[in-house]
Design an enzyme around this catalytic site. Structure first.
Site, mmCIF file in Angstrom:
data_model
loop_
_atom_site.group_PDB
_atom_site.id
_atom_site.type_symbol
_atom_site.label_atom_id
_atom_site.label_comp_id
_atom_site.label_asym_id
_atom_site.label_seq_id
_atom_site.Cartn_x
_atom_site.Cartn_y
_atom_site.Cartn_z
ATOM 1 N N CYS A 8 0.864 -1.185 0.000
ATOM 2 C CA CYS A 8 0.000 0.000 0.000
ATOM 3 C C CYS A 8 0.898 1.233 0.000
ATOM 4 O O CYS A 8 2.082 1.132 -0.325
ATOM 5 C CB CYS A 8 -1.001 -0.009 1.163
ATOM 6 S SG CYS A 8 -0.323 0.237 2.804
ATOM 7 N N ASN A 11 2.379 1.511 4.288
ATOM 8 C CA ASN A 11 2.634 0.243 4.964
ATOM 9 C C ASN A 11 2.302 0.305 6.456
ATOM 10 O O ASN A 11 2.988 -0.273 7.290
ATOM 11 C CB ASN A 11 4.085 -0.206 4.739
ATOM 12 C CG ASN A 11 4.367 -1.645 5.150
ATOM 13 O OD1 ASN A 11 5.470 -1.958 5.555
ATOM 14 N ND2 ASN A 11 3.389 -2.527 5.045
ATOM 15 N N CYS A 13 -1.511 0.734 7.250
ATOM 16 C CA CYS A 13 -2.960 0.472 7.350
ATOM 17 C C CYS A 13 -3.376 -0.775 6.579
ATOM 18 O O CYS A 13 -3.628 -1.819 7.164
ATOM 19 C CB CYS A 13 -3.768 1.677 6.848
ATOM 20 S SG CYS A 13 -3.583 3.172 7.830
ATOM 21 N N ARG A 14 -3.444 -0.656 5.265
ATOM 22 C CA ARG A 14 -3.989 -1.729 4.437
ATOM 23 C C ARG A 14 -3.053 -2.914 4.271
ATOM 24 O O ARG A 14 -3.461 -4.064 4.474
ATOM 25 C CB ARG A 14 -4.391 -1.175 3.068
ATOM 26 C CG ARG A 14 -5.512 -0.167 3.137
ATOM 27 C CD ARG A 14 -5.727 0.536 1.811
ATOM 28 N NE ARG A 14 -4.607 1.444 1.529
ATOM 29 C CZ ARG A 14 -4.455 2.121 0.405
ATOM 30 N NH1 ARG A 14 -5.332 1.994 -0.566
ATOM 31 N NH2 ARG A 14 -3.433 2.939 0.248
ATOM 32 N N SER A 15 -1.820 -2.671 3.857
ATOM 33 C CA SER A 15 -0.930 -3.810 3.598
ATOM 34 C C SER A 15 -0.586 -4.609 4.854
ATOM 35 O O SER A 15 -0.499 -5.841 4.777
ATOM 36 C CB SER A 15 0.321 -3.398 2.812
ATOM 37 O OG SER A 15 1.054 -2.410 3.468
ATOM 38 N N ASP A 122 -8.312 3.739 1.265
ATOM 39 C CA ASP A 122 -7.346 4.024 2.318
ATOM 40 C C ASP A 122 -8.099 4.535 3.541
ATOM 41 O O ASP A 122 -8.707 5.605 3.492
ATOM 42 C CB ASP A 122 -6.332 5.062 1.849
ATOM 43 C CG ASP A 122 -5.173 5.237 2.811
ATOM 44 O OD1 ASP A 122 -5.286 4.801 3.982
ATOM 45 O OD2 ASP A 122 -4.158 5.813 2.403
#
Length: 152
Positions: A8, A11, A13-15, A122
């Site tokens: 993401c 690195n 939140c999402r990933s 995001d």
């Protein structure tokens, strides 16, 4: 060993969520999962506290992860690179040295034909509900990815 990288922007939140979710679904003796960001904003940082909380609520501990930036050598290290949105896809593809590198990169939501918008939103500027929504999207895609990886 099959290696998978989740990517993401920062690195945090999402990933890290995708990393933790997929890692929880695959046998660690056959698969290696990691995550990275296309930007260097949060190198060395823990995941966002909301990502940690949502993962923990679902029985996954991601608090040990640390942010790192995507690097060209990741194309050599990883068999599959899943990115969270079109912007990160373009940033990773710009670093590809050849078609072999670029063939490894996919939007993570591409694995689910029922999802129209292939971009994982995001949640950074949102609320815990946004993180829960992202978790749900990623969990569904990681179910598909893990089944595909285990059956191949």
């Amino acid at each position: 060993m099959v290696s998978i990288l989740m990517v993401c922007l920062g690195n945090i939140c999402r990933s890290p969520l995708a990393h933790g979710i997929l890692e929880s679904k695959l046998p660690s003796d056959k698969f290696y999962v990691d995550s990275a960001g296309t930007a260097n904003y949060h190198v060395g940082d823990s995941p966002d506290h909301r990502s940690i909380a949502v993962a923990k609520a679902n029985g996954i501990n991601i608090s040990h992860q640390r942010g790192r930036q995507f690097k060209v050598s990741d194309f050599d290290t990883f068999d599959h690179i899943f990115v969270m949105d079109q912007s990160n896809f373009e940033n990773v593809i710009k670093l590809a040295r050849n078609t072999h590198d670029s063939s490894k990169v996919k939007l993570i939501l591409e694995v689910d034909p029922h999802i129209k918008d292939k971009n994982v939103p995001d949640p950074y500027y949102g609320t815990i509900k946004d993180f829960e929504h992202v978790y749900s999207l990623l969990d569904n895609s990681c179910n598909i990815i893990s089944k595909n990886l285990i059956n191949n």
